[in-house]
Motif scaffolding. Sequence first.
Motif, PDB file in Angstrom:
ATOM      1  N   GLU A   3     -45.574 -17.991  19.971  1.00 58.64           N
ATOM      2  CA  GLU A   3     -44.463 -18.650  20.476  1.00 58.64           C
ATOM      3  C   GLU A   3     -43.354 -17.610  20.648  1.00 58.64           C
ATOM      4  O   GLU A   3     -43.277 -16.511  19.874  1.00 58.64           O
ATOM      5  CB  GLU A   3     -44.051 -20.113  19.611  1.00 58.64           C
ATOM      6  CG  GLU A   3     -44.922 -21.059  19.542  1.00 58.64           C
ATOM      7  CD  GLU A   3     -44.925 -21.859  20.594  1.00 58.64           C
ATOM      8  OE1 GLU A   3     -44.298 -21.906  21.157  1.00 58.64           O
ATOM      9  OE2 GLU A   3     -46.333 -22.677  20.756  1.00 58.64           O
ATOM     10  N   TYR A   4     -42.253 -17.908  21.537  1.00 56.98           N
ATOM     11  CA  TYR A   4     -41.363 -16.884  21.745  1.00 56.98           C
ATOM     12  C   TYR A   4     -39.820 -17.633  21.305  1.00 56.98           C
ATOM     13  O   TYR A   4     -39.676 -18.712  21.332  1.00 56.98           O
ATOM     14  CB  TYR A   4     -41.137 -16.907  23.319  1.00 56.98           C
ATOM     15  CG  TYR A   4     -42.255 -16.358  24.175  1.00 56.98           C
ATOM     16  CD1 TYR A   4     -43.282 -17.042  24.428  1.00 56.98           C
ATOM     17  CD2 TYR A   4     -42.415 -14.806  24.011  1.00 56.98           C
ATOM     18  CE1 TYR A   4     -44.448 -16.328  25.231  1.00 56.98           C
ATOM     19  CE2 TYR A   4     -43.488 -14.246  24.746  1.00 56.98           C
ATOM     20  CZ  TYR A   4     -44.642 -14.853  25.288  1.00 56.98           C
ATOM     21  OH  TYR A   4     -45.398 -14.403  25.861  1.00 56.98           O
TER      22      TYR A   4
ATOM     23  N   ASN B 225     -37.599 -25.815  27.693  1.00 57.58           N
ATOM     24  CA  ASN B 225     -37.517 -24.410  27.768  1.00 57.58           C
ATOM     25  C   ASN B 225     -36.504 -23.714  26.626  1.00 57.58           C
ATOM     26  O   ASN B 225     -36.896 -22.592  26.442  1.00 57.58           O
ATOM     27  CB  ASN B 225     -36.872 -23.901  29.193  1.00 57.58           C
ATOM     28  CG  ASN B 225     -37.981 -23.830  30.339  1.00 57.58           C
ATOM     29  OD1 ASN B 225     -38.640 -22.654  30.490  1.00 57.58           O
ATOM     30  ND2 ASN B 225     -38.340 -24.841  31.049  1.00 57.58           N
ATOM     31  N   PHE B 226     -35.495 -24.323  26.539  1.00 53.97           N
ATOM     32  CA  PHE B 226     -34.710 -23.885  25.419  1.00 53.97           C
ATOM     33  C   PHE B 226     -34.716 -24.089  23.929  1.00 53.97           C
ATOM     34  O   PHE B 226     -34.189 -23.946  23.288  1.00 53.97           O
ATOM     35  CB  PHE B 226     -33.299 -23.894  25.879  1.00 53.97           C
ATOM     36  CG  PHE B 226     -33.132 -23.050  27.098  1.00 53.97           C
ATOM     37  CD1 PHE B 226     -32.887 -21.849  27.136  1.00 53.97           C
ATOM     38  CD2 PHE B 226     -32.725 -23.726  28.406  1.00 53.97           C
ATOM     39  CE1 PHE B 226     -32.614 -20.812  28.146  1.00 53.97           C
ATOM     40  CE2 PHE B 226     -32.439 -22.930  29.386  1.00 53.97           C
ATOM     41  CZ  PHE B 226     -32.235 -21.658  29.487  1.00 53.97           C
ATOM     42  N   LYS B 227     -35.346 -25.437  23.921  1.00 56.63           N
ATOM     43  CA  LYS B 227     -35.353 -26.154  22.412  1.00 56.63           C
ATOM     44  C   LYS B 227     -36.188 -25.218  21.434  1.00 56.63           C
ATOM     45  O   LYS B 227     -36.948 -24.359  21.724  1.00 56.63           O
ATOM     46  CB  LYS B 227     -36.160 -27.453  22.563  1.00 56.63           C
ATOM     47  CG  LYS B 227     -37.524 -27.372  22.900  1.00 56.63           C
ATOM     48  CD  LYS B 227     -38.495 -28.697  22.784  1.00 56.63           C
ATOM     49  CE  LYS B 227     -39.809 -28.320  22.692  1.00 56.63           C
ATOM     50  NZ  LYS B 227     -40.647 -29.827  22.757  1.00 56.63           N
ATOM     51  N   LEU B 228     -35.718 -25.494  20.346  1.00 57.93           N
ATOM     52  CA  LEU B 228     -36.147 -24.761  18.987  1.00 57.93           C
ATOM     53  C   LEU B 228     -37.735 -24.945  18.844  1.00 57.93           C
ATOM     54  O   LEU B 228     -38.274 -25.991  19.003  1.00 57.93           O
ATOM     55  CB  LEU B 228     -35.626 -25.234  17.749  1.00 57.93           C
ATOM     56  CG  LEU B 228     -35.830 -24.443  16.593  1.00 57.93           C
ATOM     57  CD1 LEU B 228     -35.346 -23.058  16.846  1.00 57.93           C
ATOM     58  CD2 LEU B 228     -35.094 -25.108  15.192  1.00 57.93           C
ATOM     59  N   ASP B 229     -38.613 -23.808  19.167  1.00 60.02           N
ATOM     60  CA  ASP B 229     -39.947 -23.893  19.048  1.00 60.02           C
ATOM     61  C   ASP B 229     -40.481 -24.052  17.561  1.00 60.02           C
ATOM     62  O   ASP B 229     -39.963 -23.812  16.683  1.00 60.02           O
ATOM     63  CB  ASP B 229     -40.561 -22.876  20.007  1.00 60.02           C
ATOM     64  CG  ASP B 229     -40.251 -21.591  19.539  1.00 60.02           C
ATOM     65  OD1 ASP B 229     -39.872 -21.434  18.450  1.00 60.02           O
ATOM     66  OD2 ASP B 229     -40.180 -20.609  20.541  1.00 60.02           O
ATOM     67  N   GLU B 230     -42.099 -24.018  17.816  1.00 58.09           N
ATOM     68  CA  GLU B 230     -42.617 -24.139  16.440  1.00 58.09           C
ATOM     69  C   GLU B 230     -42.250 -22.963  15.655  1.00 58.09           C
ATOM     70  O   GLU B 230     -42.254 -23.123  14.543  1.00 58.09           O
ATOM     71  CB  GLU B 230     -44.265 -24.128  16.496  1.00 58.09           C
ATOM     72  CG  GLU B 230     -45.045 -24.161  15.447  1.00 58.09           C
ATOM     73  CD  GLU B 230     -44.753 -25.623  14.577  1.00 58.09           C
ATOM     74  OE1 GLU B 230     -45.387 -25.541  13.614  1.00 58.09           O
ATOM     75  OE2 GLU B 230     -44.223 -26.553  15.240  1.00 58.09           O
ATOM     76  N   MET B 231     -42.401 -21.771  16.114  1.00 59.26           N
ATOM     77  CA  MET B 231     -41.924 -20.481  15.384  1.00 59.26           C
ATOM     78  C   MET B 231     -40.749 -20.612  14.844  1.00 59.26           C
ATOM     79  O   MET B 231     -40.465 -19.930  13.910  1.00 59.26           O
ATOM     80  CB  MET B 231     -42.622 -19.162  16.278  1.00 59.26           C
ATOM     81  CG  MET B 231     -42.301 -17.830  15.489  1.00 59.26           C
ATOM     82  SD  MET B 231     -43.585 -17.760  14.370  1.00 59.26           S
ATOM     83  CE  MET B 231     -43.387 -15.967  13.959  1.00 59.26           C
ATOM     84  N   GLY B 232     -39.752 -21.008  15.844  1.00 59.13           N
ATOM     85  CA  GLY B 232     -38.346 -20.892  15.243  1.00 59.13           C
ATOM     86  C   GLY B 232     -38.140 -22.203  14.154  1.00 59.13           C
ATOM     87  O   GLY B 232     -37.438 -21.553  13.143  1.00 59.13           O
TER      88      GLY B 232
END
Length: 584
Positions: free
Chosen positions: A180-181, A220-227
Amino acid sequence: MILAKNVTRYLNKNFNFLKPNLIRSLSNYQFKSNKKSYRQQKLTTKFEYPTNKNSISPETSLNRTIEKFEEEISLRRSQASNSVLFKIENESELFNLEEDLKKINSEVSNILVLNESNNSNSRAVLVEFSSKQSIDDILNNFGIHFSNSDHLPCKTRLFVYRSQTKKYNQNFSKNKYITEYFTSSEKDQINNPKVDLKEKFSFLKSTQTFDQQIKMVYENFKLDEMGIRIRFFIASIIEESFYSLFRNCLCLPFGSSAINFGHKTSDLDLLFSLDNTFFNIKFNDKNSLRLNGKMIFYSKYSKNEQERDLAKKFLELSKFILCDILPKFNVRQLIKGARVPILEFDFELPSGKRLNCDLSMSNIQVSYQMTKLFWTYTKMDNRIAPLIFFLKYWAKITGVTNTFRPSPNITNFQLTVLLFNFLLRLDKPLIVPLENLVSFIKDKGADFELKYTINENINLSVVKETIKEKNVISLKELMMGFFNYYANFDFDSNVISLSRQLNIKSDQFKSEALVILNPFMPEMNAAKNVNRRLLKKFSFFCNQSYEYMQANDSVDLVKFLEFLKEKSIKEQNENNSLADEMNA
């Protein structure tokens, strides 16, 4: 700093056995990849940990099945406490790390890789193990310290991994890793003022509707799993560092980091409690056997100090530990004079980027209940999270909110309550009133400040059933409705609340510009900081936004934001000119 030097001097004399490399020597054991701990076995029926990148997002793997806030927090805390963060120098070391974990018999459940397109030299690898035994083995048997005498021999779940071999398996497949980015480029930071709006939103297409563009911006900008995992991991490291003294301590992310409308670079807000008994929540499995108070811990007497004074003392201690002991934590400042004392620090990711964090101990009960309430509301309708996400960006670009504190501007928290108040007043509400979710506290202790709490056994499916008529209007119509509602709202006569009825402003609050009743302490105004000039600014931009959207049948998101940005700059220049004239 004197204490830190003394500790270093002591270590220089007593720890000559430190080895020259950080690399742990690894024995050859058989790899057990799929075993799960007892707690994870209990959760498996609901929470499978997919290894497919497309299926790991919270929406697909978590939110569909989780019906209670406590379930999600328990899952995230379990993931965090069973994880270790490694820094690797290049892609080939990912294979070598996996091989070494096999050799030491580690029970790996998940491996998440944080790649950054503008940094090819360092990667963060978050390894989730199926049991804490695997972590204990690494900490006690395989991890070593830097040989440099200037380094404190602190054992944490933060490692640098340096492979002794350069071997690389050409058949090594990264598909089984979740990548994830977090902040892959400046363009991925939605609040970065250096990036032009057209470049920032270049992934949008002119043929898309306003609703489609809003959803794409959110995705595109939401907090992803890694975050999310990194944030709960940071909380677990802090909690772990105090555990030996405070066995019931609890460190929890709250606000957008614990819900689902934060963006990738959102600050991390943390709550810390020395004794988590007031939560009355079984976050961790504990032995149910009690001896009816026969065994009592010796403890220091707190000398009847106020909660705020105790919080300042603890934050002083936290400042020392985070600044001088724990690696990768960097303290910015301790704000003791604020109404709620806060320790501001950042956590340095392996890439060198820093995640801003705020740690507080005051108003824990309120913050936790508020986070639970917001989580419940955002799960009631899948349009709510994108609405909040976009509205926060709208407020930032218009200057309605800012990053300074204390400030007379509207905050993101207040903006979110304003949106919930609007959604509650619709002919077909998207959410339920507060009365449907809370219980009155009858027998509360002297230190329990809340009047209400969210029902412990609240279930999302049951709550959704109380909404009789489904509201199917579009995101554009909801956004226009919000702007029109507050462009014409009578703030002088009414207060904002999440109760069933819209309340009239009482004499108690007549002098205050904006009144938002705290849902859990309704005698308090949660918007006391907002002044009349900035409240008018909010109403002005609501009116400008509504008129623009009404005049354009097909609203292009980028053009809409450019229009607002231009208006904001013009309004700011006019205010500056007026201020100069008054000072002349």
